[in-house]
Design an enzyme around this catalytic site. Structure first.
Site, short mmCIF file in Angstrom:
data_model
loop_
_atom_site.label_atom_id
_atom_site.label_comp_id
_atom_site.label_asym_id
_atom_site.label_seq_id
_atom_site.Cartn_x
_atom_site.Cartn_y
_atom_site.Cartn_z
N VAL A 278 0.61 1.24 17.67
CA VAL A 278 1.75 2.03 17.23
C VAL A 278 2.10 1.62 15.81
CG1 VAL A 278 4.16 2.60 17.64
CG2 VAL A 278 2.64 2.23 19.59
N ASP B 8 -0.12 -3.03 0.44
CA ASP B 8 -0.08 -3.79 1.69
C ASP B 8 -1.49 -4.20 2.11
OD1 ASP B 8 1.12 -5.04 3.84
OD2 ASP B 8 1.12 -3.25 5.12
#
Length: 385
Positions: A17, A100
């Site tokens: 998720v 990231d």
């Protein structure tokens, strides 16, 4: 049978998720086609969800691989780092900074090749603009990011790439602490432990990439010119002409979304040598020495080391004629030549055992001639011996 179907796809088990799969990630990824960046094929929107059909890679996260196997040897670390930096360079050339980068966001395919994923925190760059957002994982974040200072963008990806390189070589992180303020201090000080087994050359590269001052930090150009990085560097990772693409794409087909999905799925999952390609024994026939097989070094050759490569054969003079006419050609097999830019047909006639006649005929001219009731036999011919 109770399974949910979205478009042409049946949903399986939920593997994970995420929280950043929004419009920005979709816009960024749909533009990207690079062998070491996860591909986004299709987007399906429903009133409650957005489904992104992405490339599947079976090797899992680089993070899990390092945790399971420990540090990699220098040669393997360099190979993966070269692939990652090539993907980062592609992002920056397209004015996108990832922000990231970390081993969790680098996936591995079946052949242990790296694929950069998760562009949820990425940002489109504009000339002269600076970013301030503090984002990304603290252990991989650059000093200017965690301190809230302005930054241009590419330099924070360089820092994160340096941390990934350290993790590959050492199996640990250069900056780590359970106490976040202490971790931030270590990052801002830029002091990290260098094990004795590290090559002095790679240590110099790490220190340049993990430079606290972003103005003194290594650029991609600096890294590419570093002696350690250049060893065993595959040519396809940094082609001399950035506009070069090993895949010739039909722009008209890509305007049709369903066709675009099928097109890219076929291109990405087929064997580089098509099923219609002749067996190796065909290439031994002396009659085919005038008809070349596609033997250029390509990303797919480099990425699948187990794939047997065909032996090259001498290029035919017919290729010079095609280039002279400003056509682009692609040899599918010794009897099938694809040509684009101008609609035309090619027909090969055998004159004798050693001579062939290659007939170039414009399809548009033939249609116009037939419409006017004229003979459509006019064509450009070339003799191939």
């Amino acid at each position: 049978d109770g399974r949910v179907k979205i478009g042409h796809y049946i949903l399986g088990d939920t593997l994970g998720v995420g929280t950043f799969g929004k419009r920005r990630e979709i816009q960024n990824l749909k533009l990207f086609r690079h062998p070491h960046i996860i591909k986004l094929y299709q987007v399906i929107s429903t009133p409650s969800d957005i489904f992104m059909v992405m490339e599947y890679v079976s090797g899992g996260e680089l993070f899990d691989y390092i945790c399971k196997n420990g540090r990699l040897d220098e040669k393997e670390s360099r190979r993966l780092f070269q692939q990652i930096l090539s993907g980062v360079d592609y992002c920056h050339r397209h004015m996108v900074v990832h922000r990231d980068l970390k081993p969790e966001n680098v996936l591995l395919d079946a052949h242990m090749n790296a694929k950069i994923a998760d562009f949820g925190l990425s940002n489109m760059m504009s000339d002269g603009e600076f970013l301030r957002t503090s984002c990304g994982s603290p252990n991989y974040a650059a000093p200017e990011v965690i301190s809230g200072r302005l930054y241009a963008g590419p330099e924070v990806d360089i820092w994160s790439s340096g941390v990934i390189l350290y993790a590959l070589l050492c199996g640990t992180l250069p900056f780590d602490d359970d106490h976040v303020p202490t971790l931030f201090k270590k990052i801002c000080d830029g002091i990290f432990y260098t094990p004795q087994y590290l090559n002095p050359s790679v240590i110099s590269l790490l220190k340049h990439m993990l430079q606290v001052d972003p103005m003194k930090r290594a650029t991609i150009k600096d890294i590419r010119e570093h002696e350690w990085f250049k060893q065993d560097l595959p040519k396809y990772l940094f082609p001399e002409d950035p506009s070069y693409s090993x895949t010739m794409i039909d722009d008209e087909a890509l305007k049709q979304d369903p066709l675009a999905v099928a097109y890219h799925l076929i291109i990405d999952n087929r064997d580089f040598y098509l099923a219609t390609s002749p067996p190796d024994s065909f290439l031994d026939d002396h009659h085919l020495t005038r008809v070349p097989f596609l033997v250029a070094e390509t990303p797919r050759d480099e990425l699948n080391p187990q794939k047997x490569k065909h032996q090259g054969v001498r290029k035919a003079k017919x290729h010079l004629g095609i280039r002279q006419l400003d056509y682009e050609x692609k040899v599918v097999n010794p009897y099938y030549l694809r040509v684009r830019r101008k609609k035309m047909s090619l027909q090969l006639y055998q004159v004798d055992s050693r001579t062939y006649l290659l007939d170039f005929r414009s399809i548009d001219d033939x249609i116009d001639a037939e419409a006017q009731g004229k003979s459509s036999e006019a064509s450009l011919t070339x003799s191939v011996t």
